[in-house]
Motif scaffolding. Structure first.
Motif, PDB file in Angstrom:
ATOM      1  N   ALA A 139      -7.485   8.023  -3.917  1.00 10.13           N
ATOM      2  CA  ALA A 139      -7.614   7.596  -2.597  1.00 10.13           C
ATOM      3  C   ALA A 139      -6.337   7.941  -1.864  1.00 10.13           C
ATOM      4  O   ALA A 139      -5.189   8.417  -2.273  1.00 10.13           O
ATOM      5  CB  ALA A 139      -7.654   5.992  -2.468  1.00 10.13           C
ATOM      6  N   THR A 197     -10.553   5.559  -8.601  1.00 12.12           N
ATOM      7  CA  THR A 197     -11.136   5.272  -7.429  1.00 12.12           C
ATOM      8  C   THR A 197      -9.869   5.075  -6.640  1.00 12.12           C
ATOM      9  O   THR A 197      -9.381   5.752  -5.481  1.00 12.12           O
ATOM     10  CB  THR A 197     -12.162   4.275  -6.980  1.00 12.12           C
ATOM     11  OG1 THR A 197     -13.268   4.647  -7.521  1.00 12.12           O
ATOM     12  CG2 THR A 197     -12.231   4.291  -5.547  1.00 12.12           C
ATOM     13  N   ARG A 198      -9.102   4.339  -7.100  1.00 11.64           N
ATOM     14  CA  ARG A 198      -7.685   3.890  -6.487  1.00 11.64           C
ATOM     15  C   ARG A 198      -6.772   5.143  -6.622  1.00 11.64           C
ATOM     16  O   ARG A 198      -5.930   5.263  -5.663  1.00 11.64           O
ATOM     17  CB  ARG A 198      -6.859   2.521  -7.177  1.00 11.64           C
ATOM     18  CG  ARG A 198      -8.031   1.373  -6.825  1.00 11.64           C
ATOM     19  CD  ARG A 198      -7.406   0.155  -7.528  1.00 11.64           C
ATOM     20  NE  ARG A 198      -6.228  -0.379  -7.194  1.00 11.64           N
ATOM     21  CZ  ARG A 198      -5.459  -1.169  -7.841  1.00 11.64           C
ATOM     22  NH1 ARG A 198      -6.123  -1.775  -8.828  1.00 11.64           N
ATOM     23  NH2 ARG A 198      -4.445  -1.610  -7.260  1.00 11.64           N
ATOM     24  N   GLU A 199      -6.789   5.633  -7.833  1.00 13.85           N
ATOM     25  CA  GLU A 199      -6.027   6.715  -7.957  1.00 13.85           C
ATOM     26  C   GLU A 199      -5.938   7.886  -7.036  1.00 13.85           C
ATOM     27  O   GLU A 199      -5.058   8.556  -6.631  1.00 13.85           O
ATOM     28  CB  GLU A 199      -5.878   7.338  -9.348  1.00 13.85           C
ATOM     29  CG  GLU A 199      -5.143   8.169  -9.758  1.00 13.85           C
ATOM     30  CD  GLU A 199      -3.511   7.556 -10.393  1.00 13.85           C
ATOM     31  OE1 GLU A 199      -2.702   8.382 -10.896  1.00 13.85           O
ATOM     32  OE2 GLU A 199      -3.497   6.467  -9.998  1.00 13.85           O
ATOM     33  N   ASP A 209     -12.930   2.284 -12.102  1.00 13.85           N
ATOM     34  CA  ASP A 209     -12.329   1.518 -11.081  1.00 13.85           C
ATOM     35  C   ASP A 209     -10.706   2.073 -10.763  1.00 13.85           C
ATOM     36  O   ASP A 209     -10.482   2.122  -9.460  1.00 13.85           O
ATOM     37  CB  ASP A 209     -12.331   0.065 -11.556  1.00 13.85           C
ATOM     38  CG  ASP A 209     -11.396  -0.274 -12.782  1.00 13.85           C
ATOM     39  OD1 ASP A 209     -11.407   0.408 -13.763  1.00 13.85           O
ATOM     40  OD2 ASP A 209     -10.601  -1.267 -12.898  1.00 13.85           O
ATOM     41  N   LEU A 210     -10.145   2.600 -11.631  1.00 11.89           N
ATOM     42  CA  LEU A 210      -8.736   2.979 -11.352  1.00 11.89           C
ATOM     43  C   LEU A 210      -8.866   4.440 -10.879  1.00 11.89           C
ATOM     44  O   LEU A 210      -8.019   4.817 -10.142  1.00 11.89           O
ATOM     45  CB  LEU A 210      -8.010   2.920 -12.547  1.00 11.89           C
ATOM     46  CG  LEU A 210      -7.719   1.621 -13.035  1.00 11.89           C
ATOM     47  CD1 LEU A 210      -6.798   1.714 -14.517  1.00 11.89           C
ATOM     48  CD2 LEU A 210      -7.011   0.764 -12.171  1.00 11.89           C
ATOM     49  N   ARG A 260      -3.109   7.944   0.173  1.00 15.41           N
ATOM     50  CA  ARG A 260      -2.027   7.110   0.424  1.00 15.41           C
ATOM     51  C   ARG A 260      -2.077   6.560   1.972  1.00 15.41           C
ATOM     52  O   ARG A 260      -2.266   7.585   2.939  1.00 15.41           O
ATOM     53  CB  ARG A 260      -0.843   7.747  -0.061  1.00 15.41           C
ATOM     54  CG  ARG A 260      -0.614   7.929  -1.640  1.00 15.41           C
ATOM     55  CD  ARG A 260       0.570   8.808  -1.774  1.00 15.41           C
ATOM     56  NE  ARG A 260       1.749   8.064  -1.373  1.00 15.41           N
ATOM     57  CZ  ARG A 260       2.990   8.516  -1.189  1.00 15.41           C
ATOM     58  NH1 ARG A 260       3.210   9.893  -1.176  1.00 15.41           N
ATOM     59  NH2 ARG A 260       4.058   7.907  -0.688  1.00 15.41           N
ATOM     60  N   ARG A 289      -1.142   6.197 -11.763  1.00 14.39           N
ATOM     61  CA  ARG A 289      -1.452   5.023 -13.012  1.00 14.39           C
ATOM     62  C   ARG A 289      -1.917   6.106 -14.358  1.00 14.39           C
ATOM     63  O   ARG A 289      -1.989   5.758 -15.115  1.00 14.39           O
ATOM     64  CB  ARG A 289      -2.759   4.353 -12.586  1.00 14.39           C
ATOM     65  CG  ARG A 289      -2.333   3.047 -12.005  1.00 14.39           C
ATOM     66  CD  ARG A 289      -3.555   2.382 -11.388  1.00 14.39           C
ATOM     67  NE  ARG A 289      -3.431   1.389 -10.534  1.00 14.39           N
ATOM     68  CZ  ARG A 289      -3.235   1.523  -9.036  1.00 14.39           C
ATOM     69  NH1 ARG A 289      -3.405   2.781  -8.537  1.00 14.39           N
ATOM     70  NH2 ARG A 289      -2.773   0.606  -8.252  1.00 14.39           N
ATOM     71  N   HIS A 308       5.661   3.887 -11.764  1.00 17.50           N
ATOM     72  CA  HIS A 308       4.888   2.808 -11.113  1.00 17.50           C
ATOM     73  C   HIS A 308       5.475   1.520 -11.456  1.00 17.50           C
ATOM     74  O   HIS A 308       5.584   1.163 -12.823  1.00 17.50           O
ATOM     75  CB  HIS A 308       3.465   2.949 -11.747  1.00 17.50           C
ATOM     76  CG  HIS A 308       2.565   1.958 -11.074  1.00 17.50           C
ATOM     77  ND1 HIS A 308       1.344   3.000 -10.527  1.00 17.50           N
ATOM     78  CD2 HIS A 308       2.412   0.940 -10.753  1.00 17.50           C
ATOM     79  CE1 HIS A 308       0.846   1.779  -9.731  1.00 17.50           C
ATOM     80  NE2 HIS A 308       1.282   0.657 -10.224  1.00 17.50           N
TER      81      HIS A 308
END
Length: 177
Positions: free
Chosen positions: A164, A160-162, A157-158, A166, A15, A117
């Motif tokens: 993490a 954390t996802r970015e 919030d992004l 895979r 992202r 993406h």
């Protein structure tokens, strides 16, 4: 894990895009050429694309069609690409073939040091009207394309996802027999 070509092993969907990186014309041509050579039923090639470069009018029209949560980060992509299919014949098969074309484009992007993406949360009907797509052309995916940016530029919030790990389901759970 079985031996996998690095083009697939290192492909991922970030992202965080570099907001100052441009997609060169030869890079765009290479991505679209990879999509053009994807397999399709009966060689129908039922895919169609609309490419917008950052801040041009097409890019802006595509961006505003995305879900607000995705606009937060997709606005930094060098390009936004709409993948559509003609739906001629079997619409499910045309959608599958479009998926093949986008997959080929994605692998080519990895080979060029780019990232893709894919997004499916957007106003399809509104985007088709905004881009004045011909009747029967059905937008199915928007792909954000660009160079990797700083993940710490993302909202918490992004981030954390970015950052993490895979994860994929174990192969054994994907096999039905």
């Amino acid at each position: 894990m079985a031996d996998l070509t690095p083009l697939l092993a290192f492909r991922w969907s970030p992202r965080a895009f570099a907001p100052d990186a441009e997609l060169a014309d030869d890079e765009a041509a290479s991505l679209l050429e990879a999509a053009r050579w994807a397999p399709s039923a009966g060689n129908a090639q039922p895919w169609r694309f609309v490419l917008g470069h950052r801040q041009d009018e097409i890019w802006k029209r595509i961006l505003v069609s995305l879900a607000e949560g995705d606009q937060r980060w997709a606005r930094h992509a060098s390009a936004l690409l709409v993948g559509a299919h003609t739906g001629a014949g079997d619409p499910e098969r045309a959608a599958y073939d479009l998926g093949q074309a986008v997959a080929h484009l994605t692998v080519q992007a990895t080979a060029l040091g780019l990232h893709v993406h894919q997004l499916d949360r957007f106003d399809r009907a509104g985007l088709a009207a905004e881009l004045d797509l011909p009747a029967g052309i059905r937008p199915l995916v928007v792909a954000a394309v660009g160079r990797l940016g700083d993940p710490f530029s993302l909202p918490a919030d992004l981030l954390t996802r970015e950052t993490a790990l895979r994860r994929r389901h174990p192969l054994a759970t994907l096999l039905l027999r």
